[in-house]
Design an enzyme around this catalytic site. Structure first.
Site, PDB file in Angstrom:
ATOM      1  N   ASP A 146      36.261  15.370  30.539  1.00  0.00           N
ATOM      2  CA  ASP A 146      35.793  14.190  31.261  1.00  0.00           C
ATOM      3  C   ASP A 146      35.970  12.948  30.401  1.00  0.00           C
ATOM      4  OD1 ASP A 146      32.459  13.547  30.413  1.00  0.00           O
ATOM      5  OD2 ASP A 146      33.580  15.206  29.552  1.00  0.00           O
ATOM      6  N   SER A 147      36.321  11.843  31.053  1.00  0.00           N
ATOM      7  CA  SER A 147      36.458  10.546  30.400  1.00  0.00           C
ATOM      8  C   SER A 147      37.470  10.626  29.259  1.00  0.00           C
ATOM      9  CB  SER A 147      35.086  10.065  29.920  1.00  0.00           C
ATOM     10  OG  SER A 147      35.135   8.726  29.512  1.00  0.00           O
ATOM     11  N   ALA A 148      37.023  10.361  28.018  1.00  0.00           N
ATOM     12  CA  ALA A 148      37.928  10.474  26.875  1.00  0.00           C
ATOM     13  C   ALA A 148      38.461  11.891  26.743  1.00  0.00           C
ATOM     14  CB  ALA A 148      37.206  10.059  25.595  1.00  0.00           C
ATOM     15  N   HIS A 199      30.319   6.425  36.307  1.00  0.00           N
ATOM     16  CA  HIS A 199      31.081   7.151  35.293  1.00  0.00           C
ATOM     17  C   HIS A 199      30.130   8.062  34.525  1.00  0.00           C
ATOM     18  CE1 HIS A 199      34.561   7.347  32.464  1.00  0.00           C
ATOM     19  NE2 HIS A 199      33.616   7.597  31.586  1.00  0.00           N
TER      20      HIS A 199
END
Length: 750
Positions: free
Chosen positions: A423-425, A714
């Site tokens: 997820d994300s990074a 987010h």
């Protein structure tokens, strides 16, 4: 109600309320109420045409008709939420303004807060129009002169933001998530207040709990303090705040509410090279070296999570790798019978902006995944920036991925199906690890599940990234500081108060990271791994030295300051076969005449990509205009009172590296990716990253799916247990992983 109906109803009610309070005499409160309704009327009428313009072209930027999502739609949706709230409030005032129970001061404060938010949203709508004018047709990110981007960001970052972090906090999200966001914002400003006093660890957390009351009862104070924090405190503050969940007490509480698993063990992989077979010819091998960038060889930590005790997971070889975590590290309990090895394996890479958190923060939802999928999960604890900037995290994740593939039997899996998830990074690292696996010629995962991934780390403007002005989890300045830390270009300009806030160990860490940054600029170690590939992709007895290749590249650079090397000439797989027309070229610059390792590569488009599906042509005159005339005459958005913001407006060249920004990778690299499944958030500043990445893959004929969830921020995976909406979004991620591990049967040929 459609946009026009909402606007007209709001204007009518605002005029009625304005007339009523204007007739109440010369009192200050009545004057302010009359003024605020006049402002609501003015801003609503000015906002409607701008939103209509964005809405009329928003469909041109969707991935497909079944996925109506992009930053322009998100801007319109957010503005409509604000208009709808004001409409509800105006109706309430009109119905109760004569009542003796009407709370005049409370309603006035809320109306003024939402009027400020509406004014700023109008500014964002005009910025969205400007992006339509300067971007290429169909593009959500600006591609061109960085001076234009810098001008845009310089203007954008001066906007007032505090109004979005007070009474209006989270108005655009689903109601179930707003109390949590309010708690986070109160905790953040309280944490920031004590962080300045050089308090650390549990003490600052406890102090924050006792002193957060004034921020809870004074939303305006909270908004102003939130804006000051996001503009002035450095990445070390955000690292400390996001790592609160790593504190033993809090992580234990989170794990108590999660699924109970048989195994959750931290393993330490020794920094020893090993061989991996090539997918093209398993008789040939390639050497997987341990991570080397910046700090030299070192162990890589991974966490093994398994709902059942499976064969191999209690072996002596695996037990020798276990790293003690204190009392919680011994979660393996005796069991009469082992389960057989699973045919699947999930390799997870956590998010945290490249600067914070570990697998411990993400363990609660990973335990649920292990139970639902019936497969072992390996979560990688990579080194964090700014102490370990790019490419250290990529090297460690790739090393751990290869180790897990090679030793899947120890992890309780046969390795028939392998899914990379993050997820994300972590989503960014999933893509780049897969690209690197393809470059080495080893097995790529059978599929990737990326939740709200970051696919470009440039300081690029996009319509969804405009939402960072109001996002309590991803403000623009915080994004910039995380990217700056990961790229190794963390700003050196720090105030005395910030240095005191860091404490002695914090200053040591900062000085160390700056030293490592200088070493990175001199070494460009990520390039060396590319150059070594062709020598490694042969049997061990025939491995060729790479020094001659380095020397030849360096000599070419000295002979010609800008020497284009296409992907035909420098194949990442070490192949001599010609590819199709290259989409990008590699330019070479040398930093020293006698330093072969000092060669920087950066990608540069050779020709623009055509977007056939976009039919509308924008006025060329509009494209040449800057951003100074983005607002119509007479409109002035509110500006920040917190002073100049500390954030770089230009991207470091390294962020264009495709192993850092996969959206910028050439077609030949993207074609090596396995099926990609992305789950994004409609109100996430990173939404356009997912949309544009999916469009690129779709244009190349690559299998890709994109699901966009509504009303969530987010990072919803870390909030999986919070409410029904976050649970449903988490289940959607599990469903995408299941598509990789158990793909539907192929349709029979006609």
């Amino acid at each position: 109600m459609d946009l026009h109906s909402i606007t007209q109803s709001l204007v009518t009610l605002a005029e009625d309320n304005m007339a009523f309070f204007s007739s109440q005499g010369p009192g200050e409160t009545a004057r302010r109420l009359s003024s605020v309704f006049a402002g609501v009327r003015e801003q609503a009428l000015g906002l409607e045409p701008a939103l209509g313009r964005l809405l009329s072209v928003a469909h041109l930027f969707d991935l497909d008709a079944e996925t109506p999502a992009n930053g322009y739609r998100s801007l319109v949706h957010t503005a409509r939420c604000c208009l709808a709230h004001l409409l509800h409030k105006c109706r309430y005032v009109a119905s109760n303004r004569r009542s003796i129970f009407f709370r005049t001061s409370h309603n006035l404060a809320e109306l003024e807060a939402y009027l400020a938010a509406l004014t700023q949203l109008r500014a964002l709508a005009y910025y969205g129009q400007r992006l339509l004018a300067i971007n290429r047709p169909g593009g959500l990110f600006f591609e061109g002169d960085e001076k234009i981007t810098a001008e845009f960001l310089r203007e954008y970052v001066t906007l007032h933001k505090g109004c979005f972090y007070g009474r209006c906090l989270g108005f655009q999200f689903t109601p179930a998530i707003r109390p949590f966001l309010q708690t986070i914002s109160i905790g953040l400003v309280s944490f920031g207040e004590h962080y300045k006093r050089n308090e650390t660890g549990l003490s600052v957390t406890a102090s924050s709990l006792f002193t957060s009351g004034r921020f809870a009862i004074d939303p305006e104070l909270r908004g102003a303090e939130f804006e000051r924090i996001i503009q002035n405190l450095d990445v070390h503050f955000w690292k400390a705040f996001w790592n609160i969940t790593e504190i033993e007490v809090l992580s234990s509480l989170a794990n108590m509410a999660s699924a109970t698993v048989r195994i959750s063990r931290l393993l330490s992989l020794p920094p020893e090279a090993f061989e991996m077979p090539l997918t093209s010819d398993p008789k040939l091998t390639v050497t997987i070296s341990p991570p080397l960038a910046h700090t030299g060889p070192g162990p890589v930590l991974i966490r093994l999570i398994s709902y059942d005790l499976r064969e191999g997971q209690d072996s002596e070889e695996l037990n020798s790798l276990v790293k003690s975590e204190g009392p919680r590290g011994l979660e393996l309990r005796p069991r009469p019978q082992q389960a057989p090895r699973s045919r699947s394996l999930v390799i997870h890479i956590h998010g945290g902006g490249f600067v914070a958190q570990t697998s411990r923060s993400h363990e609660p939802y990973l335990k649920g995944w292990a139970q639902e999928l019936g497969a072992p999960i390996v979560s990688i604890d990579y080194s964090l920036a700014p102490e370990a900037p790019f490419p250290r995290a990529l090297e460690e994740c790739f090393f751990a991925y290869c180790w897990a593939v090679k030793h899947c039997a120890l992890l309780g899996s046969t390795g028939e199906r392998i899914c990379l998830a993050g997820d994300s990074a972590g989503g960014n690292l999933c893509f780049t690890v897969s690209l690197r696996a393809a470059a080495y010629g080893v097995r790529v995962p059978d599929g990737i599940m990326a939740a709200y991934p970051v696919t470009t780390l440039q300081s690029a403007a996009s319509p969804s990234r405009l939402l960072s002005i109001m996002d309590p989890l991803l403000p623009l300045s915080v994004l910039s500081k995380c990217v700056s830390a990961y790229s190794g270009a963390e700003t050196e300009d720090q105030s005395d108060s910030d240095q005191k806030a860091l404490g002695m160990m914090g200053l040591v860490r900062r000085d160390t990271s700056l030293l490592l940054r200088d070493l990175r600029l001199g070494a460009s170690s990520w390039l060396n791994s590319f150059l070594e590939l062709s020598g490694r992709k042969s049997q061990k007895s025939s491995i060729a030295p790479v020094e001659s290749m380095r020397r030849s590249v360096s000599e070419a650079a000295l002979a010609q300051p800008e020497c284009p090397l296409t992907l035909k000439e420098l194949s990442l797989k070490g192949s001599s076969e010609a590819t199709d027309t290259p989409e990008m070229s590699l330019s070479v610059e040398t930093l020293g005449p006698n330093t072969p390792s000092d060669v920087n590569f950066f990608l540069r488009p050779e020709h623009p990509r055509e977007e056939d599906e976009v039919k509308e042509e924008l006025n060329p005159k509009d494209r040449s205009q800057g951003v100074s005339n983005a607002f119509p005459e007479g409109f002035h958005p509110r500006r920040s009172s917190q002073g100049a913001i500390r954030m770089p407006l230009y991207s470091a060249p390294i962020v264009k590296n495709p192993f850092m920004s996969p959206l910028l990778a050439p077609d030949s690299m993207l074609k090596t990716l396995p099926p990609v499944h992305m789950v994004a958030c409609a109100l996430d500043p990173m939404l356009d990253d997912s949309v544009m990445f999916a469009r690129r893959l779709r244009g190349l004929g690559q299998p890709v799916t994109l699901r966009v969830v509504e009303g969530l921020p987010h990072g919803f995976l870390s909030l999986a247990a919070l409410c029904r909406e976050t649970r449903q979004a988490t289940e959607l991620c599990v469903e995408r992983i299941r598509l990789v591990l158990s793909p539907p049967p192929a349709a029979p040929p006609p």
